[in-house]
Design a protein around this motif. Structure first.
Motif, PDB file in Angstrom:
ATOM      1  N   ASN A  85     -17.982 178.033 -33.281  1.00 32.00           N
ATOM      2  CA  ASN A  85     -18.288 177.682 -31.898  1.00 32.00           C
ATOM      3  C   ASN A  85     -16.985 177.492 -31.134  1.00 32.00           C
ATOM      4  O   ASN A  85     -16.277 176.511 -31.347  1.00 32.00           O
TER       5      ASN A  85
ATOM      6  N   ARG B 140     -18.148 185.431 -28.715  1.00 32.85           N
ATOM      7  CA  ARG B 140     -18.925 184.546 -27.839  1.00 32.85           C
ATOM      8  C   ARG B 140     -18.171 183.233 -27.687  1.00 32.85           C
ATOM      9  O   ARG B 140     -17.410 182.841 -28.563  1.00 32.85           O
TER      10      ARG B 140
ATOM     11  N   THR C 141     -18.277 179.211 -25.204  1.00 29.97           N
ATOM     12  CA  THR C 141     -18.832 178.331 -24.176  1.00 29.97           C
ATOM     13  C   THR C 141     -17.710 177.971 -23.216  1.00 29.97           C
ATOM     14  O   THR C 141     -16.576 177.762 -23.640  1.00 29.97           O
TER      15      THR C 141
ATOM     16  N   THR D 164     -21.643 181.367 -22.674  1.00 30.94           N
ATOM     17  CA  THR D 164     -22.553 180.268 -22.360  1.00 30.94           C
ATOM     18  C   THR D 164     -21.784 179.312 -21.462  1.00 30.94           C
ATOM     19  O   THR D 164     -20.646 178.941 -21.763  1.00 30.94           O
TER      20      THR D 164
ATOM     21  N   SER E  75     -23.660 173.816 -18.052  1.00 29.67           N
ATOM     22  CA  SER E  75     -24.061 173.627 -16.652  1.00 29.67           C
ATOM     23  C   SER E  75     -23.684 172.264 -16.076  1.00 29.67           C
ATOM     24  O   SER E  75     -23.499 172.137 -14.869  1.00 29.67           O
TER      25      SER E  75
ATOM     26  N   ARG F 213     -26.927 182.350 -14.032  1.00 33.98           N
ATOM     27  CA  ARG F 213     -28.198 182.620 -14.739  1.00 33.98           C
ATOM     28  C   ARG F 213     -28.746 183.999 -14.365  1.00 33.98           C
ATOM     29  O   ARG F 213     -29.382 184.666 -15.174  1.00 33.98           O
TER      30      ARG F 213
ATOM     31  N   MET G 162     -25.555 182.879 -20.416  1.00 35.72           N
ATOM     32  CA  MET G 162     -26.467 181.775 -20.697  1.00 35.72           C
ATOM     33  C   MET G 162     -25.932 180.528 -19.988  1.00 35.72           C
ATOM     34  O   MET G 162     -24.735 180.261 -20.027  1.00 35.72           O
ATOM     35  N   VAL G 163     -26.826 179.782 -19.351  1.00 33.02           N
ATOM     36  CA  VAL G 163     -26.449 178.544 -18.659  1.00 33.02           C
ATOM     37  C   VAL G 163     -27.292 177.432 -19.277  1.00 33.02           C
ATOM     38  O   VAL G 163     -28.525 177.450 -19.151  1.00 33.02           O
ATOM     39  N   LYS G 164     -26.639 176.506 -19.962  1.00 30.81           N
ATOM     40  CA  LYS G 164     -27.325 175.444 -20.688  1.00 30.81           C
ATOM     41  C   LYS G 164     -26.635 174.112 -20.456  1.00 30.81           C
ATOM     42  O   LYS G 164     -25.430 174.075 -20.190  1.00 30.81           O
TER      43      LYS G 164
ATOM     44  N   ILE H 217     -26.492 172.827 -25.669  1.00 33.53           N
ATOM     45  CA  ILE H 217     -25.422 173.515 -26.424  1.00 33.53           C
ATOM     46  C   ILE H 217     -25.151 172.790 -27.726  1.00 33.53           C
ATOM     47  O   ILE H 217     -25.071 173.412 -28.786  1.00 33.53           O
TER      48      ILE H 217
ATOM     49  N   ASP I  80     -27.769 173.564 -30.201  1.00 34.20           N
ATOM     50  CA  ASP I  80     -27.583 174.917 -30.732  1.00 34.20           C
ATOM     51  C   ASP I  80     -26.472 174.949 -31.781  1.00 34.20           C
ATOM     52  O   ASP I  80     -26.515 175.769 -32.701  1.00 34.20           O
TER      53      ASP I  80
END
Length: 174
Positions: free
Chosen positions: A5, A97, A99, A124, A127, A152, A162-164, A169, A172
Motif C-alpha cells: 500500500n 497503484r 493513494t 485512490t 476524500s 469520481r 477511486m475516491v474513498k 481505505i 481495504d
C-alpha cells in the motif's frame, strides 16, 4: 508478492500552510492514520520561492508522522511527475497503484491525480485527507467537495479514479 500500500502525501509543508488551510488538524490526523498503515510513504515537497529545498518553509509539517523508510520527492510544478523522480520511484517499488492525500486540493493534488491516472496508475484519493484554502470565488470546503465529485466522475477509460474516505481505505488495507 502482493503489492504494498503506497501513500503519496503532497505538499504538507510549513510554507504551504503559511496561508490558512481548511481543517489542518483533522486532515493531518487522517493523513497520519494513512501514514501509519501504509506499506510505503512518498512525501512530495514543493520547492519554489521561500520554499527552497532544505529551508524551514520546505520542511514537512511538524505534526506529520515521518517513517524512516519514507521517500522524499522534490517538485517545482503542480504536477508531481513533472521533471521529478516520482515515476522512477514508483517503478522501483513495483507500484502500479497508490493513494493520494495532501495539499492543495485544487492545484497540486488535482494535477498529480489527473497525470497519474492518464499514465495508467490506479489512483485512490483519500476524500477527507486533502485540503486547500479559500479562493476568491469558492470556499475550501466547496473546492474539496467539488474535486471529490470531479475525480469520481473523471473519464479515464478502464482506469477510474477511486475516491474513498480514510476509514474505507484503512479497511481495504487490512
Amino acid at each position: 508478492m502482493p503489492e504494498q500500500n503506497v501513500l503519496i502525501v503532497v505538499d504538507m509543508q510549513n510554507g504551504v500552510f503559511a496561508s490558512p488551510r481548511y481543517d489542518r488538524s483533522g486532515r493531518g490526523e487522517r493523513i497520519n492514520q494513512l501514514i501509519d498503515r501504509a506499506g510505503r510513504v512518498i512525501f512530495i515537497q514543493h520547492a519554489e520561492g521561500e520554499m527552497t529545498q532544505g529551508s524551514e518553509f520546505w520542511q514537512l509539517l511538524p505534526e506529520l508522522h515521518q517513517p524512516e523508510s519514507a521517500i522524499s520527492v522534490t517538485k517545482t510544478a503542480c504536477d508531481s511527475f513533472y521533471r521529478t523522480t516520482l515515476d522512477a520511484v514508483l517503478k522501483e517499488l513495483n507500484a502500479t497503484r497508490f493513494t493520494v492525500c495532501g495539499c492543495a486540493t485544487d492545484y497540486c493534488v488535482d494535477t498529480t491525480i489527473k497525470i497519474a491516472a492518464s499514465k495508467g496508475y490506479a489512483v485512490t484519493v483519500a476524500s477527507d485527507a486533502h485540503t486547500t484554502g479559500d479562493r476568491t470565488h469558492a470556499t475550501a470546503q466547496q473546492l474539496i467537495g467539488q474535486h471529490n465529485e470531479v475525480w469520481r466522475e473523471l473519464s479515464v477509460p478502464g482506469n477510474p479514479v477511486m475516491v474513498k474516505t480514510t476509514a474505507e481505505i484503512l479497511a481495504d488495507w487490512k
